[in-house]
Design a protein around this motif. Structure first.
Motif, PDB file in Angstrom:
ATOM      1  N   UNK A  18       3.267 -20.827   4.262  1.00  0.00           N
ATOM      2  CA  UNK A  18       2.273 -20.168   3.426  1.00  0.00           C
ATOM      3  C   UNK A  18       2.916 -19.397   2.281  1.00  0.00           C
ATOM      4  N   UNK A  19       4.186 -19.083   2.394  1.00  0.00           N
ATOM      5  CA  UNK A  19       4.890 -18.398   1.323  1.00  0.00           C
ATOM      6  C   UNK A  19       4.706 -16.902   1.315  1.00  0.00           C
ATOM      7  N   UNK A  20       3.949 -16.360   2.245  1.00  0.00           N
ATOM      8  CA  UNK A  20       3.758 -14.911   2.303  1.00  0.00           C
ATOM      9  C   UNK A  20       4.913 -14.260   3.033  1.00  0.00           C
ATOM     10  N   UNK A  21       5.496 -13.282   2.395  1.00  0.00           N
ATOM     11  CA  UNK A  21       6.585 -12.550   3.027  1.00  0.00           C
ATOM     12  C   UNK A  21       6.052 -11.353   3.783  1.00  0.00           C
TER      13      UNK A  21
ATOM     14  N   UNK B 187      -1.287  -4.836   2.605  1.00  0.00           N
ATOM     15  CA  UNK B 187      -1.117  -3.569   3.321  1.00  0.00           C
ATOM     16  C   UNK B 187      -0.656  -3.796   4.757  1.00  0.00           C
ATOM     17  N   UNK B 188      -0.057  -2.778   5.359  1.00  0.00           N
ATOM     18  CA  UNK B 188       0.367  -2.896   6.761  1.00  0.00           C
ATOM     19  C   UNK B 188      -0.842  -3.029   7.694  1.00  0.00           C
ATOM     20  N   UNK B 189      -0.575  -3.483   8.902  1.00  0.00           N
ATOM     21  CA  UNK B 189      -1.655  -3.711   9.866  1.00  0.00           C
ATOM     22  C   UNK B 189      -2.387  -2.421  10.203  1.00  0.00           C
ATOM     23  N   UNK B 190      -1.680  -1.285  10.307  1.00  0.00           N
ATOM     24  CA  UNK B 190      -2.344  -0.035  10.674  1.00  0.00           C
ATOM     25  C   UNK B 190      -3.336   0.408   9.618  1.00  0.00           C
ATOM     26  N   UNK B 191      -3.090   0.065   8.355  1.00  0.00           N
ATOM     27  CA  UNK B 191      -4.033   0.403   7.290  1.00  0.00           C
ATOM     28  C   UNK B 191      -5.310  -0.416   7.445  1.00  0.00           C
TER      29      UNK B 191
END
Length: 52
Positions: A11-14, A19-23
């Motif tokens: 997918x190319x997503x790094x 945003x982080x998961x907690x956000x």
């Protein structure tokens, strides 16, 4: 190979994208709590006893 080496699914997503998961979890929880608060007040069950 057409994918990015960052992700095995190509997918190319790094790791630094978005945003982080907690956000995301905190935002979803806040939206749910606001929706419950609004529904309770529209149903007439909220803030009972706070009217003069």
């Amino acid at each position: 190979m057409t994918g990015s080496p960052n992700r095995p699914d190509g997918s190319g997503r790094g790791d630094g994208d978005g945003p982080p998961r907690w956000v995301k979890v905190s935002a979803a929880l806040a939206i749910v709590l606001v929706a419950v608060f609004v529904i309770v007040h529209l149903a007439g069950g909220g803030m009972v006893g706070h009217t003069p």
